[in-house]
Design a protein around this motif. Sequence first.
Motif, PDB file in Angstrom:
ATOM      1  N   ARG A  19    -145.544-106.475 -37.936  1.00  0.00           N
ATOM      2  CA  ARG A  19    -145.247-107.504 -38.942  1.00  0.00           C
ATOM      3  C   ARG A  19    -144.748-106.863 -40.229  1.00  0.00           C
ATOM      4  O   ARG A  19    -143.791-107.353 -40.846  1.00  0.00           O
ATOM      5  N   LEU A  20    -145.365-105.760 -40.645  1.00  0.00           N
ATOM      6  CA  LEU A  20    -144.917-105.082 -41.860  1.00  0.00           C
ATOM      7  C   LEU A  20    -143.510-104.514 -41.680  1.00  0.00           C
ATOM      8  O   LEU A  20    -142.717-104.490 -42.629  1.00  0.00           O
ATOM      9  N   ASP A  21    -143.183-104.088 -40.459  1.00  0.00           N
ATOM     10  CA  ASP A  21    -141.807-103.635 -40.173  1.00  0.00           C
ATOM     11  C   ASP A  21    -140.824-104.769 -40.413  1.00  0.00           C
ATOM     12  O   ASP A  21    -139.743-104.567 -40.995  1.00  0.00           O
ATOM     13  N   GLU A  22    -141.180-105.980 -39.961  1.00  0.00           N
ATOM     14  CA  GLU A  22    -140.308-107.145 -40.149  1.00  0.00           C
ATOM     15  C   GLU A  22    -140.096-107.428 -41.638  1.00  0.00           C
ATOM     16  O   GLU A  22    -138.967-107.703 -42.078  1.00  0.00           O
ATOM     17  N   LEU A  23    -141.189-107.355 -42.406  1.00  0.00           N
ATOM     18  CA  LEU A  23    -141.090-107.644 -43.837  1.00  0.00           C
ATOM     19  C   LEU A  23    -140.248-106.587 -44.545  1.00  0.00           C
ATOM     20  O   LEU A  23    -139.456-106.915 -45.448  1.00  0.00           O
ATOM     21  N   GLU A  24    -140.415-105.324 -44.178  1.00  0.00           N
ATOM     22  CA  GLU A  24    -139.616-104.261 -44.801  1.00  0.00           C
ATOM     23  C   GLU A  24    -138.136-104.433 -44.501  1.00  0.00           C
ATOM     24  O   GLU A  24    -137.278-104.167 -45.365  1.00  0.00           O
ATOM     25  N   LEU A  25    -137.834-104.863 -43.289  1.00  0.00           N
ATOM     26  CA  LEU A  25    -136.434-105.115 -42.934  1.00  0.00           C
ATOM     27  C   LEU A  25    -135.856-106.219 -43.816  1.00  0.00           C
ATOM     28  O   LEU A  25    -134.715-106.128 -44.289  1.00  0.00           O
ATOM     29  N   ALA A  26    -136.651-107.245 -44.085  1.00  0.00           N
ATOM     30  CA  ALA A  26    -136.198-108.354 -44.936  1.00  0.00           C
ATOM     31  C   ALA A  26    -136.022-107.923 -46.390  1.00  0.00           C
ATOM     32  O   ALA A  26    -135.276-108.566 -47.139  1.00  0.00           O
TER      33      ALA A  26
ATOM     34  N   GLY B  75    -136.937-113.146 -55.284  1.00  0.00           N
ATOM     35  CA  GLY B  75    -136.870-114.583 -55.016  1.00  0.00           C
ATOM     36  C   GLY B  75    -136.125-114.899 -53.736  1.00  0.00           C
ATOM     37  O   GLY B  75    -136.456-115.869 -53.032  1.00  0.00           O
ATOM     38  N   GLU B  76    -135.124-114.087 -53.381  1.00  0.00           N
ATOM     39  CA  GLU B  76    -134.355-114.303 -52.159  1.00  0.00           C
ATOM     40  C   GLU B  76    -135.158-113.936 -50.911  1.00  0.00           C
ATOM     41  O   GLU B  76    -134.772-114.318 -49.796  1.00  0.00           O
ATOM     42  N   ARG B  77    -136.274-113.222 -51.076  1.00  0.00           N
ATOM     43  CA  ARG B  77    -136.999-112.672 -49.930  1.00  0.00           C
ATOM     44  C   ARG B  77    -138.412-113.225 -49.755  1.00  0.00           C
ATOM     45  O   ARG B  77    -139.021-113.038 -48.704  1.00  0.00           O
ATOM     46  N   LEU B  78    -138.941-113.887 -50.770  1.00  0.00           N
ATOM     47  CA  LEU B  78    -140.331-114.342 -50.703  1.00  0.00           C
ATOM     48  C   LEU B  78    -140.583-115.323 -49.562  1.00  0.00           C
ATOM     49  O   LEU B  78    -141.697-115.411 -49.041  1.00  0.00           O
ATOM     50  N   GLY B  79    -139.561-116.066 -49.162  1.00  0.00           N
ATOM     51  CA  GLY B  79    -139.722-117.045 -48.093  1.00  0.00           C
ATOM     52  C   GLY B  79    -140.098-116.429 -46.758  1.00  0.00           C
ATOM     53  O   GLY B  79    -140.583-117.140 -45.866  1.00  0.00           O
ATOM     54  N   TYR B  80    -139.892-115.108 -46.612  1.00  0.00           N
ATOM     55  CA  TYR B  80    -140.264-114.455 -45.358  1.00  0.00           C
ATOM     56  C   TYR B  80    -141.776-114.280 -45.236  1.00  0.00           C
ATOM     57  O   TYR B  80    -142.288-114.034 -44.146  1.00  0.00           O
ATOM     58  N   GLY B  81    -142.488-114.376 -46.360  1.00  0.00           N
ATOM     59  CA  GLY B  81    -143.936-114.179 -46.323  1.00  0.00           C
ATOM     60  C   GLY B  81    -144.668-115.399 -45.802  1.00  0.00           C
ATOM     61  O   GLY B  81    -144.378-116.525 -46.207  1.00  0.00           O
TER      62      GLY B  81
END
Length: 402
Positions: free
Chosen positions: A190-197, A274-280
């Motif tokens: 999951r952290l890999d996914e977030l880092e990619l985003a 702001g462009e990335r917070l929606g991934y959380g």
Amino acid sequence: MENRTQPTPKTNRRGQIVEAAFKLSETSEDWSLAEVAGLVGVSKTALYRHFHNRAEIDAEMKRQMLADLLSTIDAAHSSPIRIRAALVALFREKPAYHQLIMKSIFSDPDFDRHLLSFLIAGSGQFARFFTGLENLPDNRRKHISSWFLLNSVSIMIASFDIEVLEKHQDEFLEVLENGMTDFGMADDARLDELELACRLPDGYSGKGTEQLDRLLSAIAGAIRHHGIKGTTVERIAEQMGRAKSSLYFYGKTKAEMISMLLTKETENIIALCGERLGYGRNFAEQLYILMVTEANYILSVPEMIPVFNWIRYELVSNRFEEPHTAESVSRFLELFLPPGRDRPGTDGKERTLAFVKWALILSASVVIHERKPGVSPETIAQKIRLMFSHMTGGDKELYEEL
């Protein structure tokens, strides 16, 4: 009966002088010997019987602070929780110590190493901790080193009397002990996914307008030539090849210039995050997105790291108020999911902002602390991931590693 102040024996005058210097340093670094003399109630000439110059007073202030640090750590026994609480209490009681530590961290790149060496040499507890650390496998040593940095920075944050943080500082300490128990631990996948985003667009440089970039380059040049303490508006203008008055475009005072730079930095961070917070999926994951995105932003302009340090040094040294563009920050905070347990009597946005600032300071500290020749962005990303795991897992992460 008439209440009269008893004269202070001359043998205590040296201590009075140092105490006055500490008091003045709580509000500004730019105190003078004349101000010290006025606070003590003696002539400036009388100071020279005890100290030849300000440098000697500074040295005595540092000596007293280090001695108090040692005695506080040793008195707290061996529990990390007790040591953390004792140090926070010390810095809250003596804010001048906090100021001195923070100024030293920002102005001297070797200060943290020298401080650690001093504590290891003077404290049996620190010596045993770091001796044990050296004997651990590399991966476990990295975990504990990350936990140590997390706590070192958080102790300073939990001690700093800044309005946006002070109502939630004890909650930060609770999180350090117990973790973010409201949220499950994100696994590596999951952290890999977030880092990619959180990756920045190809070719992103973090640069602004040509005029702003010239100013930032001039500040960096002044720091290279004169150090952070010696960087002034006059020397920044000198680096730009202009008169000081020409910098009024960026602000009529140093405080206004710093406010402008901080506003631009805040806007950049808000736009990228702001462009990335929606991934959380929850508040904890959103904090991780903040930490990784900010680290990527700082690494995109590594030559500007000294400028970030100068801004933070000036904020601490001269107590400039940190600006916020209220409307954009308010909209930014609306992007966050609820930060866990409700706290009666606290404003949701205020609490979110406190945790956001904590996460951003931690992330910037990792980059600045680890940014050395030969250290890759991947290594820094690993350090941030380790720090986040300790934030969400709490002290039990340390106990498991030990």
